[in-house]
Design an enzyme around this catalytic site. Structure first.
Site, PDB file in Angstrom:
ATOM      1  N   GLU A 179       5.055  -2.576  -7.980  1.00  0.00           N
ATOM      2  CA  GLU A 179       6.065  -2.824  -6.944  1.00  0.00           C
ATOM      3  C   GLU A 179       6.080  -4.294  -6.532  1.00  0.00           C
ATOM      4  O   GLU A 179       5.815  -4.642  -5.381  1.00  0.00           O
ATOM      5  CB  GLU A 179       5.815  -1.923  -5.734  1.00  0.00           C
ATOM      6  CG  GLU A 179       5.988  -0.458  -6.080  1.00  0.00           C
ATOM      7  CD  GLU A 179       5.948   0.470  -4.867  1.00  0.00           C
ATOM      8  OE1 GLU A 179       5.368   0.095  -3.838  1.00  0.00           O
ATOM      9  OE2 GLU A 179       6.519   1.574  -4.955  1.00  0.00           O
ATOM     10  N   GLU A 372       6.502   6.477 -10.721  1.00  0.00           N
ATOM     11  CA  GLU A 372       6.127   7.118  -9.449  1.00  0.00           C
ATOM     12  C   GLU A 372       7.313   7.900  -8.930  1.00  0.00           C
ATOM     13  O   GLU A 372       8.441   7.379  -8.904  1.00  0.00           O
ATOM     14  CB  GLU A 372       5.757   6.081  -8.374  1.00  0.00           C
ATOM     15  CG  GLU A 372       4.407   5.467  -8.526  1.00  0.00           C
ATOM     16  CD  GLU A 372       4.070   4.521  -7.371  1.00  0.00           C
ATOM     17  OE1 GLU A 372       4.496   4.764  -6.221  1.00  0.00           O
ATOM     18  OE2 GLU A 372       3.383   3.525  -7.648  1.00  0.00           O
TER      19      GLU A 372
HETATM   20  P1  P53 Z   1       2.591   6.403   0.515  1.00  0.00           P
HETATM   21  C1  P53 Z   1       6.550   2.386   0.612  1.00  0.00           C
HETATM   22  C2  P53 Z   1       7.790   2.630   0.075  1.00  0.00           C
HETATM   23  C3  P53 Z   1       7.917   2.851  -1.287  1.00  0.00           C
HETATM   24  C4  P53 Z   1       6.812   2.818  -2.097  1.00  0.00           C
HETATM   25  O1  P53 Z   1       3.523   5.804  -0.624  1.00  0.00           O
HETATM   26  C5  P53 Z   1       5.572   2.573  -1.556  1.00  0.00           C
HETATM   27  C6  P53 Z   1       5.441   2.349  -0.205  1.00  0.00           C
HETATM   28  C7  P53 Z   1       4.108   2.099   0.389  1.00  0.00           C
HETATM   29  O2  P53 Z   1       3.850   3.016   1.372  1.00  0.00           O
HETATM   30  O3  P53 Z   1       4.475   2.470  -2.308  1.00  0.00           O
HETATM   31  C8  P53 Z   1       4.279   3.215  -3.478  1.00  0.00           C
HETATM   32  O4  P53 Z   1       1.212   6.452  -0.041  1.00  0.00           O
HETATM   33  C9  P53 Z   1       2.982   2.692  -4.031  1.00  0.00           C
HETATM   34  C10 P53 Z   1       1.848   3.672  -3.968  1.00  0.00           C
HETATM   35  C11 P53 Z   1       2.026   4.571  -2.781  1.00  0.00           C
HETATM   36  C12 P53 Z   1       3.287   5.380  -2.981  1.00  0.00           C
HETATM   37  O5  P53 Z   1       4.407   4.535  -3.111  1.00  0.00           O
HETATM   38  O6  P53 Z   1       2.736   5.480   1.653  1.00  0.00           O
HETATM   39  O7  P53 Z   1       3.088   2.133  -5.312  1.00  0.00           O
HETATM   40  O8  P53 Z   1       0.652   2.951  -3.946  1.00  0.00           O
HETATM   41  O9  P53 Z   1       0.929   5.387  -2.540  1.00  0.00           O
HETATM   42  C13 P53 Z   1       3.562   6.396  -1.887  1.00  0.00           C
HETATM   43  O10 P53 Z   1       3.097   7.779   0.809  1.00  0.00           O
END
Ligand code: P53
Length: 476
Positions: A179, A372
């Protein structure tokens, strides 16, 4: 019809969110270790909160996380049982270079990942490796100001030389920066950046971004030189913007928001700073300092594929203050009245995934990789640790369906799909354990209590069937 025969189904994790073992195997401290649990975990604002070490008041979830450092064999076995074709994981930079600026790597750290890759291969699982997933050795943060310093490019280059040579033949798919656009939204988490009083924050961010972009091009160059089989991808926190109304100003607002994110991928995939970014920087007085050869480097070493995370679409308007905002401090946007939201307020939009895929494919014409996607939810296990997570199956099946449409109906070239947090892990946004994404439940709570026992959720068998039928059978 359907997904390609060699479609890479799997799951994704990040070192700091699952490994733990923060001080084992000679590992050095990293920025991602010293952020405590809570919505306000990132010291973003100049002079306000600077966390360079642990204190007694806070709980630091990355220290032990789900202790994959000691459970990786068992965890990979479970991934194999689901039929994973790929497993996305990230390297802890400070395991390999504890301080970041050493010339020689830490053998114990290198060996740790080598064993993991070999274990994956044993099951026919192709590792997909993120070189840096938000982490930066604390020594580099304190001594150099992390990515604001050009010197980081050299340290990252060292890391790349070491890993591409060491893991040649074991790893073929690489992502340079997780990201990469996160540097604008969460600079400490995204790139170890912090600001002092008097800093021109935008200037620092874009200078640091330039260093990452150059580092990414160097990584791509070395990867291809060391092994022409290597495939290197960029990684975007994606999610297309919808205009709140058909008002041209709202459409325009959406366009501008998208450009802020596309900027990074435009450089990594097309190999040059886009015209709109140059104009915008000039208007804002941002002067990115480039070294001789940077432009040629960016142009010559573009990525092979485009990877991205997708959780939600976003909404743009000219007057956001008049409208309700979504929850989540990092990518908060105007609330879309047509969508439901998760328990954490992230709006759920499967068709938005198809739209996002089309936007990216139209723009770059390179294979895509969804690395993801998933639902963060509260799970309630029974006494055996079994979770009936129909809500997760529902979310994922709708997203897989949308992605199948993008492939079947729209002709998007998609390499694979790795769901986020295939095993429960620590949330990046909040540091909670309670926000779970996995097919595998881990007995651990927000305060760090629990046996760390792994157990299968209902979605485990569901995903196994999806993989076995190459995405044909999505039924619950
Ligand atoms: P969590 C925010 C918005 C979009 C992606 O997020 C994000 C985030 C960070 O919060 O991060 C990605 O754990 C990231 C992962 C993360 C996952 O999204 O806040 O690449 O490390 O865990 C989900 O629910």
């Amino acid at each position: 019809m359907g997904f390609r025969k060699d479609f890479l189904w799997g799951g994704a994790t990040a070192a700091n969110q699952c490994e733990g073992g923060y001080n084992e195997g000679g590992r050095g401290l990293a920025n991602v270790d010293v952020v405590p649990i809570g919505e306000d975990r990132f010291p973003v604002i100049a002079g306000k909160k600077k966390m360079f070490d642990f204190d007694d008041e806070h709980f630091y979830p990355a220290k032990e996380a789900i202790d994959m450092y000691h459970h990786w064999k068992e965890d990979i076995k479970l991934f194999a049982e689901m039929g994973f074709k790929t497993y996305r994981l990230s390297l802890g930079w400070s395991r390999i270079f504890p301080q970041g600026d050493e010339t020689e790597p830490n053998e114990e750290g290198l060996k740790f990942y080598e064993d993991i890759f070999k274990e994956c291969k044993k099951y026919g699982i192709e590792p997909l490796v993120t070189i840096t997933h938000f982490d930066c050795p604390m020594h580099l943060v304190e001594k150099y100001g992390a990515w604001r310093s050009r010197e980081l490019v050299g340290f990252y280059e060292n890391l790349c030389n070491v890993i591409f040579n060491r893991y040649k033949g074991l790893v073929k798919y690489w992502l340079t920066f997780n990201e990469i656009n996160m540097i604008l939204h969460a600079p400490f988490m995204g790139a170890g950046l912090y600001f002092e009083e008097g800093d021109n924050v935008e200037q620092v961010k874009y200078q640091a971004a330039h260093h990452e972009l150059v580092a990414s091009a160097i990584a791509t160059k070395i990867a291809h030189e060391v092994d022409p089989e290597n495939q290197v991808g960029c990684m975007l926190a994606a999610g297309s913007y919808y205009p709140y109304t058909p008002k041209p100003e709202d459409v325009w607002a959406g366009r501008q928001e998208e450009r802020e994110n596309y900027f990074f991928i435009d450089v990594q995939s097309r190999g040059e700073y886009p015209a709109y970014a140059l104009k915008e920087m000039a208007r804002k007085g941002i002067k990115v300092k480039m070294e001789e050869g940077d432009k040629e480097l960016l142009k010559a070493h573009t990525v092979d594929f485009i990877s991205f995370s997708y959780y939600s679409s976003r909404v743009a308007t000219t007057d956001p203050e008049l409208l309700e905002q979504t929850a989540g401090n990092i990518f908060a946007s105007v609330k879309n009245p047509y969508l439901e939201a998760s328990e954490w307020g992230w709006q759920i939009d499967p068709l938005g995934l198809r739209i996002t895929m089309n936007d990216l494919y139209d723009r770059y014409q390179k294979p895509l990789f969804i690395v993801e996607n998933g639902l963060g939810a509260v799970d309630t296990p029974d006494e055996n640790g079994y979770v009936e997570d129909d809500y997760r199956i529902d979310y994922l099946s709708k997203h897989v369906e949308a992605m199948r449409d993008a492939v079947d109906q729209d002709g998007v070239d998609l390499l694979g799909y790795t769901t986020w947090g295939c095993i429960d892990l620590v949330s990046a946004g909040t540091g909670e354990m309670k926000k779970r994404y996995g097919f595998i439940y881990v007995d651990r709570d927000n305060q760090g209590n629990g046996t760390l026992k792994r157990s299968k959720k209902k979605s485990f068998d569901w995903y196994k069937k999806v993989i076995a039928t190459n995405g044909e059978d999505l039924s619950n």
